[in-house]
Motif scaffolding. Sequence first.
Motif, short mmCIF file in Angstrom:
data_model
loop_
_atom_site.label_atom_id
_atom_site.label_comp_id
_atom_site.label_asym_id
_atom_site.label_seq_id
_atom_site.Cartn_x
_atom_site.Cartn_y
_atom_site.Cartn_z
N UNK A 124 23.73 19.19 -24.19
CA UNK A 124 24.45 17.99 -24.61
C UNK A 124 25.09 17.34 -23.38
N UNK A 125 24.81 16.05 -23.14
CA UNK A 125 25.46 15.38 -22.01
C UNK A 125 26.98 15.31 -22.20
N UNK A 126 27.72 15.40 -21.11
CA UNK A 126 29.17 15.35 -21.25
C UNK A 126 29.82 14.74 -20.02
N UNK A 127 31.09 14.38 -20.17
CA UNK A 127 31.88 13.90 -19.04
C UNK A 127 33.16 14.73 -19.01
N UNK A 128 33.69 14.93 -17.80
CA UNK A 128 34.95 15.66 -17.66
C UNK A 128 36.10 14.66 -17.60
N UNK A 129 37.08 14.82 -18.50
CA UNK A 129 38.30 14.02 -18.42
C UNK A 129 39.33 14.86 -17.67
N UNK A 180 28.72 17.77 -9.68
CA UNK A 180 29.62 16.76 -10.23
C UNK A 180 30.26 15.96 -9.11
N UNK A 181 30.83 14.82 -9.50
CA UNK A 181 31.50 13.91 -8.56
C UNK A 181 32.50 13.09 -9.34
N UNK A 182 33.47 12.49 -8.62
CA UNK A 182 34.31 11.52 -9.29
C UNK A 182 33.39 10.40 -9.79
N UNK A 183 33.64 9.90 -11.00
CA UNK A 183 32.66 9.04 -11.69
C UNK A 183 32.24 7.81 -10.89
N UNK A 184 33.18 7.26 -10.10
CA UNK A 184 32.85 6.01 -9.39
C UNK A 184 31.94 6.27 -8.20
N UNK A 185 31.69 7.56 -7.89
CA UNK A 185 30.78 7.88 -6.79
C UNK A 185 29.44 8.39 -7.29
N UNK A 186 29.28 8.42 -8.62
CA UNK A 186 28.03 8.92 -9.18
C UNK A 186 27.05 7.78 -9.34
N UNK A 187 25.84 7.96 -8.76
CA UNK A 187 24.85 6.90 -8.96
C UNK A 187 23.77 7.36 -9.93
N UNK A 188 23.58 8.67 -10.05
CA UNK A 188 22.55 9.18 -10.95
C UNK A 188 23.19 10.07 -12.01
N UNK A 189 23.39 9.49 -13.20
CA UNK A 189 24.03 10.22 -14.30
C UNK A 189 23.25 11.44 -14.74
N UNK A 190 21.94 11.44 -14.46
CA UNK A 190 21.12 12.55 -14.93
C UNK A 190 21.36 13.78 -14.06
N UNK A 191 21.77 13.56 -12.81
CA UNK A 191 21.91 14.68 -11.90
C UNK A 191 23.35 15.12 -11.66
N UNK A 192 24.28 14.19 -11.88
CA UNK A 192 25.68 14.52 -11.62
C UNK A 192 26.55 14.33 -12.85
N UNK A 219 21.65 4.90 -20.85
CA UNK A 219 20.59 5.25 -19.92
C UNK A 219 19.75 6.42 -20.39
N UNK A 220 20.37 7.38 -21.07
CA UNK A 220 19.63 8.62 -21.30
C UNK A 220 19.35 8.96 -22.74
N UNK A 221 19.82 8.16 -23.69
CA UNK A 221 19.53 8.58 -25.05
C UNK A 221 19.23 7.46 -26.03
N UNK A 222 18.98 6.25 -25.56
CA UNK A 222 18.77 5.19 -26.55
C UNK A 222 17.59 5.47 -27.47
#
Length: 453
Positions: A124-129, A180-192, A219-222
Amino acid sequence: MAKESKIRTPIVCVMGHVDHGKTSLLDRIRGSSVVSTEAGAITQHIGATLVPIDAIVRMSGALSKVNVNVPGLLFIDTPGHHAFTTLRARGGALADMAIVVVDINEGFRPQTIEALQILRNYRTPFVIAANKIDRIHGWRVNEGQPFLKTFAQQNERVQGMLETKVYELVGKLSELGFNSERFDRVSDFARNICIVPISALTGEGVPDILMVLIGLAQRYMTESLRVSADGPGAGTVLEVKEERGLGMTLDVILYDGTLKVGDEIVVAGNDQIIETKVRSLLQPRPMKEILIEERFERVKSITAAAGIKVAAPKLEGVIAGSPLRVIRGGNRDEVVEQVRHEIQDIQVNLSDIGVIIRADTIGALEALSKELEGHQIQVMRAAVGPVTRHDVIEAGTIKDPLYSAIIAFNTPVLPDAIDMLADASMSHVSIFEGGVIYQLIDDYVEWREEKKQ
Ligand code: GDP
Ligand code: MG
């Protein structure tokens, strides 16, 4: 004519360690509805909150120049990984995405790690808050602002502190095998994995987390979100509740198709499949109508994704986590078979020799077994419910004493099982009880290592 298809609203679960701010974040997201009372405001569903895309765009301002076709986000109102694993769809997780909340000042705790392992196992894709940034010493609050805006207004020392804390999280995630990276430095959501610094209390960074979720979905689940808008409804039972004047009702998260009053539906009970007919569909009343006597508003039909209360006869005994399917056309037998299959389809690979596992729900059992599989620990039997005397006897007779163990996740041990365990003939059997999967596994592995010596 081709059937009408549409992109449905992605379903989002909030997970993380106790006290790290899951409820506060959900409250913050819900609370924004009170503020933004214009059209497109956030609406309350049964068991969930719907944030439409225009509300997200409005909250995130300049961040939102991307072209979006996801209609919004549906947040499950019950936080925690228990809700995540109970809510199943077609043998997998119901949630399309998750937010893992971490107190940035405390870092990872046992349930954070558990949430990450569950999400990895379910893919499951996720984001860290990274929550509670307002607690960083010297933080200047900019209520509700996007992260980069408020970050730019902090002094250098505070900025440095935040960076250090974010990198600590990056390090921890890397130990667990996530980039992982801070979100504003991520260019590829699939890898980071994106880390979004937020404060659930002040709302700082909350617009960003909503945008990152939309970005992930976009980007990844439409394609996986494409449903036939008028197809037969499919959902999961979140709760079974008696309501005054309505009798037994089901709180359902609908993830596909349409559910209508008068529809024939199939759900699973404890030991039988139940067929019944929808008498009414109910939504919470909008806030401003709170003084009206009736708590619910009746609707004639509802389309995925949505949370809805279903009133119907014969709902006694329906189990939480059960699938709900609509019968439409002549597919009755097929639908009944699907429901039966889904409920039996606990994806546990059983071996001739292995431990016995117990958990409180099907989803929890599955989450535990997936994690055991990852540790190459074989399972001989898996069942929902408390540990019984019979389990102890069975564990006691297993040929390899290193498997004479019962792992009980979120479920009690019955008194006669404890009595049996005290019996001299069962002295080689152990029961491992607890609410955190990886601690249970650590305890078992340690016990096994000691036995080997
Ligand atoms: P949960 O157990 O993960 O649902 O955590 P809660 O949302 O109940 O939050 C636990 C405590 O942390 C409460 O006292 C909240 O008020 C507090 N809290 C949550 N988020 C924040 C935040 O962003 N900043 C501050 N200062 N406190 C927070
Ligand atoms: Mg809470």
